[in-house]
Design a protein around this motif. Structure first.
Motif, PDB file in Angstrom:
ATOM      1  N   CYS A  58       0.522  -1.473  -0.053  1.00 32.49           N
ATOM      2  CA  CYS A  58      -0.199   0.092   0.135  1.00 32.49           C
ATOM      3  C   CYS A  58       0.287   1.578  -0.023  1.00 32.49           C
ATOM      4  CB  CYS A  58      -0.913   0.111   1.400  1.00 32.49           C
ATOM      5  SG  CYS A  58      -2.181   1.654   1.136  1.00 32.49           S
ATOM      6  N   CYS A 101      -2.559  -4.053  -2.361  1.00 30.07           N
ATOM      7  CA  CYS A 101      -2.255  -4.615  -0.594  1.00 30.07           C
ATOM      8  C   CYS A 101      -1.935  -6.240  -0.202  1.00 30.07           C
ATOM      9  CB  CYS A 101      -2.590  -4.051   0.292  1.00 30.07           C
ATOM     10  SG  CYS A 101      -4.727  -3.714   0.327  1.00 30.07           S
ATOM     11  N   GLU A 120     -11.276  -2.162   4.844  1.00 29.58           N
ATOM     12  CA  GLU A 120     -11.320  -0.419   5.419  1.00 29.58           C
ATOM     13  C   GLU A 120     -12.998   0.203   4.591  1.00 29.58           C
ATOM     14  OE1 GLU A 120      -8.788   0.545   1.964  1.00 29.58           O
ATOM     15  OE2 GLU A 120      -8.370   2.442   2.702  1.00 29.58           O
TER      16      GLU A 120
HETATM   17  S1  SF4 Z   1      -6.565  -1.284  -0.644  1.00 29.27           S
HETATM   18 FE1  SF4 Z   1      -6.002   0.320   1.188  1.00 29.27          FE
HETATM   19  S2  SF4 Z   1      -4.847  -0.481   1.466  1.00 29.27           S
HETATM   20 FE2  SF4 Z   1      -4.721  -1.800   0.508  1.00 29.27          FE
HETATM   21  S3  SF4 Z   1      -3.734  -0.827  -0.997  1.00 29.27           S
HETATM   22 FE3  SF4 Z   1      -5.368   0.371  -1.327  1.00 29.27          FE
HETATM   23  S4  SF4 Z   1      -5.537   2.446   0.063  1.00 29.27           S
HETATM   24 FE4  SF4 Z   1      -4.008   0.521   1.004  1.00 29.27          FE
END
Ligand code: SF4
Ligand SMILES: Cc1cc2nc3c(=O)[nH]c(=O)nc-3n(C[C@H](O)[C@H](O)[C@H](O)COP(=O)(O)OP(=O)(O)OC[C@H]3O[C@@H](n4cnc5c(N)ncnc54)[C@H](O)[C@@H]3O)c2cc1C
Length: 483
Positions: A58, A101, A120
């Motif tokens: 991320c 991520c 999230e």
């Molecule tokens: S889904 Fe959320 S935690 Fe995963 S890379 Fe995107 S912003 Fe980052």
């Protein structure tokens, strides 16, 4: 780590998409609700690894194992605190991010990764519904004025950080509404616009000022901007699109995706460029193409075909793209599911050779040819030429960089080798006090990178204005995805 056996006892589960025949009759988001007990199980799958590679996947460095644990323990209020510590707008990334991520999740080495993105979005949605997202008003003002040019995710993140640091921030946007591609590029069925409006309410209450329908460089000159503000952040995006200069390109009915999507985002039912009853061809196999497909289907297209010059990617991670890199895989986005014949309407390894005139200056068909792979330079395969019906064509072949118009010329900024606005490690351009963030400096990218750049550029501006900063600096301008 709340549940040491969570990853052994629970499978990965995501919410269902609403049935295709129901969802294509409206513009609402495609996913059903996800009950909290199911989400808790998903959070419980996190192994709280000694080295959480998801942090590196991320660009924002989201503290993923921390909020997974907090959700598992039902401490949602602390979870949103930890999430907001690194991400200004989890309601955008939680809906729209392709989740690098998850590609880097350690569990993904030999099992399905943790459903990070879903956790999230549920954290932030609950925080809004509980009234926990309140304005963070600065306790002292610096008296410094900052102009942010462009209101996409990079500009908004920078503006929020700098307003909270006590600066007077004005965001300029040439469109008639704030949000950049979140507003007029990305369709409602991927993210409803109310999520942008709700966040803007918070930002206005914090003190950020927004001025729409102002084309900076024209309506206010670069010189005036420099006179009126102590620092400037350029976050105008990479709006210069890639074209397809083949015979018939100027026929009526052939549009760029960003000519087609914005009016559809303004008026869902009666867009002036409407696919109703038409054979639609979408050129380009990426996300923008998928957005055109979903839009054309909701407008009532007779058929939709997506063309891609690259060969069809593999369904699972190929050896050449090992964990924890972000692999290129065959994706079944919601819009692809909505295509009449499923994957049959996605055609790979083809190149368009001509748009065919119906005799009145309107496109009626598209000529294409099968091609060899990229190693051969997409060499046409003789004898594979054919014609498909096309009344409306959208070109979704990406963007080549920022527009080099009155604003950038007027400021006198320099460009890097790729034609993006060049910057040093504080995100400052060659012009003292002028910074750049998001796609305008990085080139066409993703929302998560834009937010990370906006946050990092804000720290550069704050230090420039006050000599020091406590604002976070998540990424260097040279940071790149794990590929
Ligand atoms: S889904 Fe959320 S935690 Fe995963 S890379 Fe995107 S912003 Fe980052
Ligand atoms: C159709 C589409 C779908 C996408 N879907 C996804 C997705 O699902 N997930 C994802 O992660 N990424 C997606 N992307 C990419 C993502 O939207 C961009 O990477 C991101 O929005 C870049 O943010 P930004 O703030 O740098 O610029 P932008 O969002 O492009 O915003 C720039 C803003 O600056 C304004 N502007 C430019 N010049 C001026 C000027 N002179 N004066 C005033 N205003 C100006 C523009 O009008 C625009 O509103 C998509 C892109 C497109 C085109």
């Amino acid at each position: 780590m709340a549940d040491p056996k969570g990853f052994l006892t629970h499978d990965r589960e995501l919410p269902q998409r609403r049935p295709v025949d129901v969802r294509i009759r409206d513009w609402k988001e495609v996913y059903e609700d996800f009950p909290a007990p199911k989400l808790t199980k998903q959070a419980a799958r996190c192994m709280d690894c000694g080295i959480p590679f998801c942090h590196n996947g991320c660009p924002l460095g989201n503290l993923i194992p921390e909020w997974n644990d907090l959700v598992y323990r039902h401490d949602w209020q602390e979870a949103i605190e930890r999430l907001h510590a690194t991400n200004n707008f989890p309601e955008f990334t939680g809906r729209l991010c392709p989740a690098p991520c998850e590609a880097a999740c350690v569990l993904g080495i030999n099992a399905d990764p943790v459903a990070i993105k879903r956790v999230e979005v549920e954290i932030i949605d609950r925080a809004f519904s509980e009234g926990w997202v309140t304005p963070v008003v600065p306790t002292k003002k610096t008296g410094k004025r900052v102009a942010v040019v462009g209101s996409g995710p990079a500009g908004l993140a920078a503006a929020q950080q700098l307003t909270r640091a006590g600066h007077d921030v004005v965001v300029f946007e040439r469109a008639d509404a704030i949000g950049g591609l979140l507003r007029y590029g990305i369709p409602e069925f991927k993210m409803e616009k109310r999520h942008i409006d709700r966040r803007l309410e918070q930002m206005r209450a914090e003190g950020t000022e927004f001025r729409t329908s102002v084309n900076v460089g024209v309506d206010i000159t670069a010189e005036q901007l420099r006179e009126q503000f102590d620092a400037v952040i350029l976050s105008g995006g990479a709006t210069q699109w890639r074209d397809l200069p083949v015979a018939g390109r100027s026929l009526r009915g052939v549009y760029q995706a960003m000519e087609y999507l914005p009016p559809a985002n303004k008026d869902f039912e009666n867009s002036p460029i409407n696919a109703r009853g038409k054979h639609v061809v979408v050129i380009g196999g990426g996300d923008t193409g998928a957005d055109c497909i979903g839009t054309a289907i909701r407008q009532g297209a007779a058929s939709v075909t997506q063309l891609e010059i690259m060969p069809q990617p593999p369904a699972s991670r190929p050896g050449a793209q090992p964990w924890p890199t972000f692999p290129t895989l065959f994706k079944m986005e919601s819009a692809h599911e909505e295509l009449a014949d499923g994957e049959g309407d996605r055609v790979y390894a083809v190149s368009t050779t001509e748009f065919v005139d119906d005799g009145t200056g309107q496109v009626r068909a598209l000529r294409l040819v099968q091609v060899e792979g990229p190693q051969s330079g997409f060499k046409p395969i003789p004898g594979t030429e054919r014609e498909i019906p096309a009344d409306l064509v959208t070109l979704s072949m990406g963007f080549v960089g920022p527009e080099k118009g009155a604003l950038l010329e007027g400021l006198g900024v320099e460009y890097d080798a790729r034609g993006n606005v060049a910057r040093d490690k504080t995100y400052m351009t060659n012009v003292d006090g002028v910074f750049v963030a998001g796609d305008m400096g990085r080139g066409q990218s993703l929302i998560v990178w834009a937010i990370a750049e906006g946050r990092a550029a804000a720290s550069g501006v704050d230090r420039f204005l006050t000599g020091e900063t406590a604002l976070p600096y998540p990424i260097l301008p040279t940071a790149r995805p794990l590929v």
